[in-house]
Design an enzyme around this catalytic site. Structure first.
Site, PDB file in Angstrom:
ATOM      1  N   THR A  35       0.820  -1.216   0.000  1.00 33.07           N
ATOM      2  CA  THR A  35       0.000   0.000   0.000  1.00 33.07           C
ATOM      3  C   THR A  35       0.849   1.259   0.000  1.00 33.07           C
ATOM      4  OG1 THR A  35      -1.810  -1.112   1.123  1.00 33.07           O
ATOM      5  CG2 THR A  35      -1.739   1.265   1.353  1.00 33.07           C
ATOM      6  N   GLN A  71      -3.294 -21.261  19.020  1.00 40.25           N
ATOM      7  CA  GLN A  71      -4.161 -20.295  18.342  1.00 40.25           C
ATOM      8  C   GLN A  71      -4.268 -18.996  19.148  1.00 40.25           C
ATOM      9  OE1 GLN A  71      -7.896 -21.845  16.876  1.00 40.25           O
ATOM     10  NE2 GLN A  71      -6.958 -23.754  16.235  1.00 40.25           N
TER      11      GLN A  71
HETATM   12  N1  ASP Z   1      -2.728  -5.451   0.415  1.00 38.02           N
HETATM   13  C1  ASP Z   1      -1.663  -4.591   0.859  1.00 38.02           C
HETATM   14  C2  ASP Z   1      -0.372  -5.378   0.813  1.00 38.02           C
HETATM   15  O1  ASP Z   1      -0.128  -6.152   1.685  1.00 38.02           O
HETATM   16  C3  ASP Z   1      -1.939  -4.100   2.228  1.00 38.02           C
HETATM   17  C4  ASP Z   1      -0.935  -3.125   2.774  1.00 38.02           C
HETATM   18  O2  ASP Z   1       0.137  -2.946   2.281  1.00 38.02           O
HETATM   19  O3  ASP Z   1      -1.276  -2.492   3.805  1.00 38.02           O
HETATM   20  O4  ASP Z   1       0.389  -5.224  -0.114  1.00 38.02           O
END
Ligand code: ASP
Length: 356
Positions: free
Chosen positions: A24, A289
Site C-alpha cells: 500500500t 491459536q
Molecule cells: N494489500 C496490501 C499489501 O499487503 C496491504 C498493505 O500494504 O497495507 O500489499
C-alpha cells in the site's frame, strides 16, 4: 523480482539501501481499487522533502532499489522473500543498513523469512509498510518511512526489525494486528526493540538479538519451495479430510495451530492421521491459536498425544515464524534429526520468553 537500481539523495557507501517491493505504501488508485505502482522514486523524494527541516536533516543518506514489478503482498511467495534476502546479501557490504518497503498483509511473514535467511546480521534490516499510500494527507506512510530509515541507521540494531506506527519490533515476533489502525502490528511475546520519541529513534538494546559469529546467509531455494501446510484446529474437523491433505508425498511439514496451551481433540482418527504423517517422516510442529503466551503440550491429558506423536513444540512462536522456520529448515536439506534440533533452538530470537 529482477534488479533495477535508481539512486536518490545519496549513493555514498555507508548509506541505507531502501528496497521498494510493493504494498500500500507505494500503491495508487486504479479502476479496481488500490494497485501496486512503479516509479516510486520521485514520490519518495517529494514526500521526504516535505518533512520539517530538522527531521529532514536527521535522515540518513539513502539509495533506492525499486522492483520493476511491485506486488500487493497478498501475492507474496517464499520466492519473493528469497529474492529480497538475495538482494540484501549481494549489497550487504555496500550499505550501513537496509529498509524494505513491503505490503502489510504479509509483512510479518517476510520479516520472519528474512530473519532465518539472514542469520548473524551485523547491521540493521528494517521492514515497514503503511496502511495508506505515501502522499495521502494524514496517512501513516511518511512517518513509517522516516522511522524505518532512522532505525536502519542504528548500528546497534543487528537483526531484522519491523518498524510500524513509531514502534520497532523483532521481525520474527511481530504480527499484523489491526486492519486499519496506524499501529498496525503487535509483538505479543517479545517487548519492543525501540520507539520513535518526538521523531527520534530510541533503541532498547538489552532486548535486541545478540548473534554469535559472522553473518551466515542461508537463502531459500526459490525453485524448490518446501511444501509446508498450516492447519488450524476447529471443532468438528474431519480426520479423513486432513488425511487426504497430509497423504501427499510433497508435503514435508505441518504447522498445527492447537488450542490454548497445546491441546487437541480426543479424536482417535485425527491422532492416528497425525501419527501416520510423523511416521512417514513429515515434521509436525505445534503453535497455539492464542497470540499471547507459549504452549506446553501435556498440560492437559488431551494434549499429551502431541508429545506421544513427536510433534515439536513451537513454544511462543508466531504462526508466521513457525511456518517460515519450518519452510526454511526443510529447504536447507538437513537430516531429520538436525532439522528437529534446530527447530527447537532459538536461531534468531524467534522463541523463548523474555526475561528482563
Ligand atoms: N494489500 C496490501 C499489501 O499487503 C496491504 C498493505 O500494504 O497495507 O500489499
Amino acid at each position: 523480482m529482477t534488479s533495477e537500481t535508481t539512486t536518490s539523495r545519496s549513493s555514498l557507501p555507508g548509506s541505507i539501501l531502501i528496497i521498494y517491493a510493493g504494498g500500500t505504501i507505494g500503491m495508487q488508485e486504479s479502476p479496481r481499487g488500490l494497485a501496486p505502482a512503479t516509479s516510486f522514486g520521485p514520490r519518495l523524494e517529494a514526500a521526504l522533502s516535505a518533512l520539517p527541516p530538522d527531521r529532514l536533516a536527521r535522515l540518513p543518506a539513502y539509495s533506492l532499489w525499486e522492483s520493476p514489478r511491485p506486488i500487493d503482498s497478498s501475492s507474496a511467495t517464499p520466492g519473493d522473500w528469497s529474492a529480497l534476502a538475495g538482494l540484501i546479501a549481494e549489497r550487504y557490504d555496500d550499505h550501513a543498513g537496509f529498509v524494505v518497503l513491503h505490503g502489510t498483509d504479509t509483512l510479518a511473514w517476510c520479516a520472519s523469512s528474512l530473519a532465518f535467511q539472514l542469520q548473524g546480521l551485523t547491521k540493521p534490516v528494517v521492514v515497514t509498510g503503511a496502511q495508506k499510500p505515501l502522499g495521502i494527507m494524514g496517512g501513516d506512510a511518511l512517518d513509517n518511512l522516516e522511522a524505518a530509515l532512522a532505525f536502519a541507521a542504528q548500528p546497534m540494531l543487528r537483526e531484522v526489525g519491523l518498524s510500524f506506527g513509531g514502534r520497532l519490533m523483532r521481525g520474527c515476533r511481530a504480527r499484523k494486528w489491526y486492519t486499519h489502525d496506524a499501529a498496525g502490528f503487535e509483538s505479543p511475546n517479545w517487548p519492543l526493540l525501540g520507539e520513535m520519541v518526538d521523531h527520534v529513534p530510541v533503541l532498547y538494546s538489552a532486548r535486541g538479538w545478540v548473534s554469535q559469529g559472522a553473518p551466515r546467509f542461508e537463502l531459500l531455494q526459490p525453485h524448490r519451495p518446501a511444501a509446508v501446510l498450516r492447519l488450524a484446529l476447529w471443532p468438528g474437523m474431519r480426520a479423513d479430510l486432513i488425511e487426504r491433505w497430509l497423504d501427499d508425498d510433497d508435503v514435508r511439514g505441518l504447522v498445527l495451530e492447537c488450542w490454548g496451551s497445546g491441546n487437541l481433540p480426543e479424536d482417535e482418527a485425527l491422532i492416528g492421521v497425525l501419527a501416520g504423517a510423523a511416521a512417514a517422516g513429515k515434521i509436525l510442529v505445534a503453535v497455539s491459536q492464542c497470540p499471547v503466551g507459549g504452549i506446553e503440550p501435556g498440560t492437559y491429558a488431551n494434549g499429551q498425544a502431541l508429545n506421544e506423536i513427536g510433534v515439536l513444540s513451537a513454544d511462543d512462536m508466531t504462526v508466521e515464524a513457525a511456518c517460515c522456520k519450518l519452510t526454511h529448515l526443510i529447504s536447507q536439506g538437513l537430516s531429520h534429526d538436525e532439522l528437529r534440533r534446530r527447530f527447537l533452538m532459538s536461531l534468531v530470537g524467534e522463541r523463548g520468553a523474555f526475561t528482563p
